[in-house]
Design a protein around this motif. Structure first.
Motif, mmCIF file in Angstrom:
data_model
loop_
_atom_site.group_PDB
_atom_site.id
_atom_site.type_symbol
_atom_site.label_atom_id
_atom_site.label_comp_id
_atom_site.label_asym_id
_atom_site.label_seq_id
_atom_site.Cartn_x
_atom_site.Cartn_y
_atom_site.Cartn_z
ATOM 1 N N TYR A 22 0.849 -1.181 0.000
ATOM 2 C CA TYR A 22 0.000 0.000 0.000
ATOM 3 C C TYR A 22 0.891 1.239 0.000
ATOM 4 O O TYR A 22 2.021 1.208 0.507
ATOM 5 N N ASP A 23 0.360 2.329 -0.543
ATOM 6 C CA ASP A 23 1.123 3.582 -0.489
ATOM 7 C C ASP A 23 1.360 4.000 0.958
ATOM 8 O O ASP A 23 2.479 4.357 1.349
ATOM 9 N N TYR A 24 0.287 3.943 1.752
ATOM 10 C CA TYR A 24 0.360 4.373 3.146
ATOM 11 C C TYR A 24 -0.217 3.294 4.058
ATOM 12 O O TYR A 24 -1.303 2.763 3.781
ATOM 13 N N VAL A 25 0.499 3.000 5.127
ATOM 14 C CA VAL A 25 0.004 2.086 6.148
ATOM 15 C C VAL A 25 -0.168 2.893 7.430
ATOM 16 O O VAL A 25 0.804 3.458 7.961
ATOM 17 N N VAL A 26 -1.393 2.980 7.909
ATOM 18 C CA VAL A 26 -1.714 3.718 9.135
ATOM 19 C C VAL A 26 -1.947 2.695 10.244
ATOM 20 O O VAL A 26 -2.836 1.842 10.131
ATOM 21 N N ILE A 27 -1.165 2.762 11.300
ATOM 22 C CA ILE A 27 -1.238 1.801 12.400
ATOM 23 C C ILE A 27 -2.011 2.421 13.547
ATOM 24 O O ILE A 27 -1.561 3.383 14.181
ATOM 25 N N GLY A 28 -3.193 1.896 13.814
ATOM 26 C CA GLY A 28 -4.043 2.413 14.875
ATOM 27 C C GLY A 28 -5.219 3.180 14.315
ATOM 28 O O GLY A 28 -5.040 4.211 13.642
ATOM 29 N N GLY A 29 -6.430 2.675 14.552
ATOM 30 C CA GLY A 29 -7.636 3.313 14.036
ATOM 31 C C GLY A 29 -8.364 4.116 15.086
ATOM 32 O O GLY A 29 -9.594 4.155 15.095
ATOM 33 N N GLY A 30 -7.612 4.758 15.976
ATOM 34 C CA GLY A 30 -8.223 5.592 17.003
ATOM 35 C C GLY A 30 -8.508 6.986 16.486
ATOM 36 O O GLY A 30 -8.773 7.199 15.298
ATOM 37 N N THR A 31 -8.436 7.968 17.376
ATOM 38 C CA THR A 31 -8.766 9.341 17.012
ATOM 39 C C THR A 31 -7.922 9.826 15.831
ATOM 40 O O THR A 31 -8.440 10.214 14.789
ATOM 41 N N ALA A 32 -6.602 9.801 16.002
ATOM 42 C CA ALA A 32 -5.711 10.303 14.950
ATOM 43 C C ALA A 32 -5.735 9.408 13.721
ATOM 44 O O ALA A 32 -5.704 9.897 12.588
ATOM 45 N N GLY A 33 -5.790 8.097 13.921
ATOM 46 C CA GLY A 33 -5.751 7.173 12.795
ATOM 47 C C GLY A 33 -6.913 7.351 11.841
ATOM 48 O O GLY A 33 -6.749 7.276 10.620
ATOM 49 N N CYS A 34 -8.109 7.589 12.387
ATOM 50 C CA CYS A 34 -9.279 7.827 11.529
ATOM 51 C C CYS A 34 -9.104 9.094 10.703
ATOM 52 O O CYS A 34 -9.451 9.132 9.513
ATOM 53 N N VAL A 35 -8.568 10.145 11.321
ATOM 54 C CA VAL A 35 -8.359 11.404 10.608
ATOM 55 C C VAL A 35 -7.356 11.212 9.481
ATOM 56 O O VAL A 35 -7.605 11.596 8.324
ATOM 57 N N VAL A 36 -6.210 10.613 9.798
ATOM 58 C CA VAL A 36 -5.141 10.457 8.807
ATOM 59 C C VAL A 36 -5.588 9.561 7.656
ATOM 60 O O VAL A 36 -5.388 9.889 6.479
ATOM 61 N N ALA A 37 -6.202 8.423 7.985
ATOM 62 C CA ALA A 37 -6.653 7.507 6.936
ATOM 63 C C ALA A 37 -7.684 8.170 6.033
ATOM 64 O O ALA A 37 -7.687 7.976 4.805
ATOM 65 N N SER A 38 -8.561 8.956 6.612
ATOM 66 C CA SER A 38 -9.581 9.649 5.826
ATOM 67 C C SER A 38 -8.961 10.666 4.880
ATOM 68 O O SER A 38 -9.281 10.706 3.685
ATOM 69 N N ARG A 39 -8.080 11.505 5.402
ATOM 70 C CA ARG A 39 -7.488 12.556 4.573
ATOM 71 C C ARG A 39 -6.598 11.968 3.465
ATOM 72 O O ARG A 39 -6.621 12.438 2.326
ATOM 73 N N LEU A 40 -5.820 10.937 3.781
ATOM 74 C CA LEU A 40 -4.932 10.351 2.772
ATOM 75 C C LEU A 40 -5.718 9.643 1.673
ATOM 76 O O LEU A 40 -5.281 9.596 0.519
ATOM 77 N N SER A 41 -6.863 9.093 2.018
ATOM 78 C CA SER A 41 -7.649 8.332 1.040
ATOM 79 C C SER A 41 -8.626 9.201 0.250
ATOM 80 O O SER A 41 -9.351 8.695 -0.606
ATOM 81 N N GLU A 42 -8.660 10.505 0.530
ATOM 82 C CA GLU A 42 -9.518 11.387 -0.259
ATOM 83 C C GLU A 42 -9.119 11.377 -1.728
ATOM 84 O O GLU A 42 -9.967 11.514 -2.617
ATOM 85 N N ASP A 43 -7.832 11.217 -1.989
ATOM 86 C CA ASP A 43 -7.337 11.078 -3.362
ATOM 87 C C ASP A 43 -7.419 9.608 -3.747
ATOM 88 O O ASP A 43 -6.718 8.773 -3.169
ATOM 89 N N PRO A 44 -8.255 9.245 -4.723
ATOM 90 C CA PRO A 44 -8.419 7.832 -5.089
ATOM 91 C C PRO A 44 -7.150 7.189 -5.630
ATOM 92 O O PRO A 44 -7.072 5.957 -5.728
ATOM 93 N N LYS A 45 -6.140 8.004 -5.956
ATOM 94 C CA LYS A 45 -4.879 7.443 -6.433
ATOM 95 C C LYS A 45 -4.035 6.875 -5.290
ATOM 96 O O LYS A 45 -3.108 6.111 -5.530
#
Length: 571
Positions: A22-45
């Motif tokens: 994967y381009d980005y691997v986010v470890i931890g789906g807590g407060t910060a993890g949800c924000v980061v994963a959401s913002r990084l995945s806004e670009d479908p690329k």
């Protein structure tokens, strides 16, 4: 109880992602993890993998404000274990909590939204982090919020009566908006809370990765739950080490099977102020001898609960012991979105500077009252921070579970948490073992610094005066159930404080943003949140705070995550 007539949340198993890249691997789906994963995945690329120990558990009950705040209910997603004995608190073990569920602590917390003051962040800037000054991070606060209760302004986003008057009678003024850049550090404030127009809890999961978003982005966002990450693997490159692979196991399985994924661009560690340093240590990052001997420093707001028995009808205990009352409040919430269940457990706070307590026993002058309540004088307070927060709660705030079950759960209790917002004591986090499933050893070390004990005495006396004031106004405080034998005796006061001092679950500063040669302790990340010496590994949660903020930490963590995602995407 799952929401009916809708798709299930798109959670994937470890077998589904094993050996993928994967381009980005986010470890931890807590407060910060949800924000980061959401913002990084806004670009479908961008292909993004989010790894989380627990499951989504997105239920209707978890969104009811008061019910979702019950950290004693495992159904809500709270995980707990005991700290190491605290030497300066009668060698007691305190109960540690964290949210192990998608959305993390925002799924179980009190929903209090406080940014911290201008002075908090300008203090960070003065320590060598100019890009984290208030004016620099304000846009990320604005980006993250949509306020329903405040007028539109440049510093707000558009994406509690009886006790208030008691505090006014004690000589304190009103802070109209605790999140304003001009907010004073002395006064009473109604607190913003993270709820929507239907009086439902809005967690980081609902705000950033709701079901519709997760379904729409299934082609480039993969959410893998039920896994425990055990190690980050590195490769050597000319410019330093590079995070290359992430290895994990199933969270609730006895099998020793390992799974792994590759990271083509970056790994972002968002496992919280206890989980992030644990994984870094498991991955071999940090000076080994220092970590084994000293551990990693951890900060927390220490609180002393002061409590009185009240009639059951004046306490949240009424909901628990009266089926009729519980049914009535449930009916009011379901059909009208009103009543006790629609409210957070705390709606009001008193913030106080240490210097202000010197005038507590004297008549407050008219000049002092004008200074506290007048916006014209607010600009002079930008470099000041509150030392104490007094939190009134219509329930027991004592955290001895055995005592609670035996005693406090059966009576009405009104409590005040007398909280130190700038504690000087520091605890430690150490590995419990080399197994990632095992909890780390956390010694909060509350009250180690003598200055904390001195301020705690003042905080408790303030809480007692508050109790005297509301009793004088007719509120039925029947008797003290968590009070010192005497507030005039230093020995009695200190004994009470050591017996009752507790965590507020505001753990921070374990992976501090500081230089590697920092005189206080070696820093872990730079101003871009990159781990020193590793070009593509960032840490993004409360662990990076250079020092703990004088506020509740949810909003600052969201801000950090927004800024982190922005820095990654701008690269």
């Amino acid at each position: 109880m799952q929401w009916p007539f809708r798709h299930r949340y798109p959670e994937r198993r470890p077998e589904d992602v094993d050996s993928n890249e994967y381009d980005y691997v986010v470890i931890g789906g807590g407060t910060a993890g949800c924000v980061v994963a959401s913002r990084l995945s806004e670009d479908p690329k961008n292909s993004v993998l989010l790894l989380e120990r627990a499951i989504a558990n997105d239920t209707w009950m978890s969104r009811v404000p008061l019910i979702g705040s019950n950290i004693l209910s495992p159904d809500m997603g709270a995980a707990s274990w005991y700290s190491e004995p605290m030497e300066h608190c009668d060698n007691r073990r305190d109960l540690l909590f964290r949210g192990e569920v998608l959305g993390g602590n925002t799924r179980i917390n009190g929903m209090i939204y406080t940014r911290g003051s201008v002075a908090d962040y300008d203090l960070w800037a003065s320590k060598g982090h100019p890009e984290w000054a208030y004016e620099k991070i304000l846009p990320f606060f604005v980006k993250a919020e949509a306020t329903m209760s405040r007028p539109k302004s440049d510093y707000r986003g558009d994406s509690a009566g009886y006790l208030k008057y008691i505090m006014l009678a004690m000589g304190f003024g009103v802070i109209d908006d605790i999140n304003s850049p001009d907010a004073l550090c002395d006064g009473i404030s109604a607190l913003d809370s993270t709820v929507d127009k239907n009086r439902q809890r809005v967690s980081a999961l609902e705000a950033y990765l709701p079901l519709d978003t997760a379904l729409e982005r299934r082609t480039n966002l993969t959410i893998c739950t039920g896994v425990v990450v055990g190690r980050i693997g590195f490769s050597q490159e000319p410019k330093g080490h590079r995070a290359e692979r992430v290895t994990f196991q199933k969270a609730n399985s006895e099998t020793h099977k390992f799974y792994s994924v590759g990271a083509k661009k970056e790994v972002v560690l968002c496992s919280g102020a206890i989980g992030s340093p644990q994984l870094l240590m498991l991955s071999g990052i940090g000076p080994r001898q220092h970590l084994e001997q000293q551990g990693i420093e951890v900060s927390d707001h220490v609180a002393i609960p002061v409590g009185w028995e009240v009639p059951v009808t004046e306490s949240l205990t009424h909901l628990a012991i009266s089926p009729l009352k519980g049914a009535l409040e449930f009916f009011k919430y379901v059909f009208f979105r009103r009543g006790m269940l629609s409210l957070p457990i705390q709606v009001l706070s008193l913030f106080v500077q240490d210097s202000s307590l010197n005038t507590l026993d004297k008549e407050i002058s008219e000049e002092k009252q004008v200074e506290v309540g007048n916006d014209a004088s607010a600009h002079g307070s930008k470099n000041r921070l509150p030392d104490i927060e007094v939190m009134p709660l219509a329930t027991s705030a004592m955290d001895d579970l055995e005592e609670h079950e035996r005693y406090f759960s059966k009576i009405g209790v009104f409590s005040v948490l007398a909280t130190l917002l700038q504690p000087k004591s520091r605890g430690t986090v150490r590995l419990g073992s080399s197994k990632p499933h095992d909890r780390p050893k956390v010694d909060l070390n509350l009250l180690r610094h003598s200055g904390d004990l001195e301020l705690a005495r003042k905080a408790v006396r303030l809480a007692l005066k508050f109790g005297d004031a509301i009793k004088a106004q007719g509120f039925p405080l029947l008797r003290g159930v968590s009070v010192p034998k005497s507030d005039q005796s230093s020995d009695d006061m200190d004994s009470f404080i050591r017996h009752r001092a507790r965590t507020t679950y505001h753990y921070s500063s374990t992976c501090r943003m500081a230089s590697e040669s920092d005189a206080k302790a070696p820093g872990v990340v730079d101003d871009s949140l990159r781990v020193h010496g590793i070009c593509n590994l960032r840490v993004c949660d409360a662990s990076i705070f250079p020092q703990i903020l004088a506020c509740h930490l949810m909003a600052p963590v969201v801000m950090v995550a927004e800024k982190c995602a922005s820095m990654i995407l701008e690269q």
